[in-house]
Write a protein that holds these residues in place. Sequence first.
Motif, PDB file in Angstrom:
ATOM      1  N   TYR A   1       0.743  -1.244   0.037  1.00 51.40           N
ATOM      2  CA  TYR A   1      -0.013   0.060   0.106  1.00 51.40           C
ATOM      3  C   TYR A   1       0.886   1.173  -0.025  1.00 51.40           C
ATOM      4  O   TYR A   1       1.948   1.301   0.440  1.00 51.40           O
ATOM      5  CB  TYR A   1      -0.893   0.096   1.339  1.00 51.40           C
ATOM      6  CG  TYR A   1      -2.057  -0.945   1.222  1.00 51.40           C
ATOM      7  CD1 TYR A   1      -3.092  -0.877   0.390  1.00 51.40           C
ATOM      8  CD2 TYR A   1      -1.698  -2.078   1.963  1.00 51.40           C
ATOM      9  CE1 TYR A   1      -3.833  -1.810   0.561  1.00 51.40           C
ATOM     10  CE2 TYR A   1      -3.037  -3.132   1.879  1.00 51.40           C
ATOM     11  CZ  TYR A   1      -4.004  -3.029   1.259  1.00 51.40           C
ATOM     12  OH  TYR A   1      -4.916  -4.007   1.103  1.00 51.40           O
TER      13      TYR A   1
ATOM     14  N   LYS B   1     -11.432   7.286  -0.134  1.00 54.88           N
ATOM     15  CA  LYS B   1     -11.520   5.991  -0.974  1.00 54.88           C
ATOM     16  C   LYS B   1     -10.542   5.104  -0.745  1.00 54.88           C
ATOM     17  O   LYS B   1      -9.894   4.300  -1.453  1.00 54.88           O
ATOM     18  CB  LYS B   1     -11.632   6.252  -2.498  1.00 54.88           C
ATOM     19  CG  LYS B   1     -12.870   7.039  -2.932  1.00 54.88           C
ATOM     20  CD  LYS B   1     -12.905   7.356  -4.303  1.00 54.88           C
ATOM     21  CE  LYS B   1     -13.968   8.377  -4.515  1.00 54.88           C
ATOM     22  NZ  LYS B   1     -14.082   8.856  -5.966  1.00 54.88           N
ATOM     23  N   ALA B   2     -10.245   5.005   0.890  1.00 60.96           N
ATOM     24  CA  ALA B   2      -9.173   4.228   1.206  1.00 60.96           C
ATOM     25  C   ALA B   2      -9.501   2.695   0.998  1.00 60.96           C
ATOM     26  O   ALA B   2     -10.366   2.147   0.916  1.00 60.96           O
ATOM     27  CB  ALA B   2      -8.816   4.336   2.565  1.00 60.96           C
ATOM     28  N   GLU B   3      -8.166   1.959   0.470  1.00 65.06           N
ATOM     29  CA  GLU B   3      -8.331   0.539   0.473  1.00 65.06           C
ATOM     30  C   GLU B   3      -8.152  -0.148   1.624  1.00 65.06           C
ATOM     31  O   GLU B   3      -8.566  -1.543   1.977  1.00 65.06           O
ATOM     32  CB  GLU B   3      -7.426  -0.119  -0.758  1.00 65.06           C
ATOM     33  CG  GLU B   3      -7.877   0.375  -2.207  1.00 65.06           C
ATOM     34  CD  GLU B   3      -6.845   0.091  -3.073  1.00 65.06           C
ATOM     35  OE1 GLU B   3      -6.381  -0.969  -2.947  1.00 65.06           O
ATOM     36  OE2 GLU B   3      -6.743   0.671  -4.131  1.00 65.06           O
ATOM     37  N   ALA B   4      -7.375   0.502   2.660  1.00 66.36           N
ATOM     38  CA  ALA B   4      -7.062  -0.179   3.668  1.00 66.36           C
ATOM     39  C   ALA B   4      -6.813   0.651   4.901  1.00 66.36           C
ATOM     40  O   ALA B   4      -6.499   1.959   4.651  1.00 66.36           O
ATOM     41  CB  ALA B   4      -5.868  -1.096   3.528  1.00 66.36           C
TER      42      ALA B   4
ATOM     43  N   CYS C   1     -13.181  -1.178   4.067  1.00 66.42           N
ATOM     44  CA  CYS C   1     -11.886  -1.435   3.479  1.00 66.42           C
ATOM     45  C   CYS C   1     -11.323  -2.486   4.367  1.00 66.42           C
ATOM     46  O   CYS C   1     -11.813  -3.074   5.404  1.00 66.42           O
ATOM     47  CB  CYS C   1     -11.003  -0.272   3.499  1.00 66.42           C
ATOM     48  SG  CYS C   1     -10.569   0.565   5.019  1.00 66.42           S
ATOM     49  N   ASP C   2     -10.135  -3.034   3.907  1.00 66.84           N
ATOM     50  CA  ASP C   2      -9.284  -3.871   4.818  1.00 66.84           C
ATOM     51  C   ASP C   2      -8.704  -3.255   6.101  1.00 66.84           C
ATOM     52  O   ASP C   2      -8.473  -2.058   5.996  1.00 66.84           O
ATOM     53  CB  ASP C   2      -8.114  -4.484   3.916  1.00 66.84           C
ATOM     54  CG  ASP C   2      -8.350  -5.226   2.792  1.00 66.84           C
ATOM     55  OD1 ASP C   2      -9.849  -5.563   2.582  1.00 66.84           O
ATOM     56  OD2 ASP C   2      -7.700  -5.540   1.827  1.00 66.84           O
TER      57      ASP C   2
ATOM     58  N   ARG D   1     -12.035  -6.530   3.890  1.00 65.42           N
ATOM     59  CA  ARG D   1     -13.355  -6.058   3.801  1.00 65.42           C
ATOM     60  C   ARG D   1     -14.430  -6.939   3.937  1.00 65.42           C
ATOM     61  O   ARG D   1     -14.299  -7.911   3.160  1.00 65.42           O
ATOM     62  CB  ARG D   1     -13.285  -5.252   2.531  1.00 65.42           C
ATOM     63  CG  ARG D   1     -14.800  -4.295   2.227  1.00 65.42           C
ATOM     64  CD  ARG D   1     -14.688  -4.069   0.839  1.00 65.42           C
ATOM     65  NE  ARG D   1     -13.424  -3.445   0.271  1.00 65.42           N
ATOM     66  CZ  ARG D   1     -13.187  -2.272   0.026  1.00 65.42           C
ATOM     67  NH1 ARG D   1     -14.056  -1.295   0.032  1.00 65.42           N
ATOM     68  NH2 ARG D   1     -12.007  -1.824  -0.622  1.00 65.42           N
TER      69      ARG D   1
END
Length: 85
Positions: A7, A36-39, A59-60, A70
């Motif tokens: 990341y 718009k975080a992925e983790a 998210c994760d 997620r």
Amino acid sequence: MAATHGYFLLQVIEFDQSGDAQTHNALMIEHIRAAKAEAVLTANLAHLAGGERAITELCDLITPEQTYPRGHHWPPPVPDSGCVR
């Protein structure tokens, strides 16, 4: 830790200890949605003050020990019986 998991670290969010957990969690969710975080990466779950469920809906969630993807299914919370021993 971000690079280890592939990341790019976008932002570090730190809350002071004077606020309440519910407000901190609401602000954290706002940040996750805006970025718009992925983790979300955290040192441990205790830092989240119960916000881990809301985070994994979006998210994760990554700690040094474990990754919670997620949609992770957390065990049901233990009901407060009101009893003191």
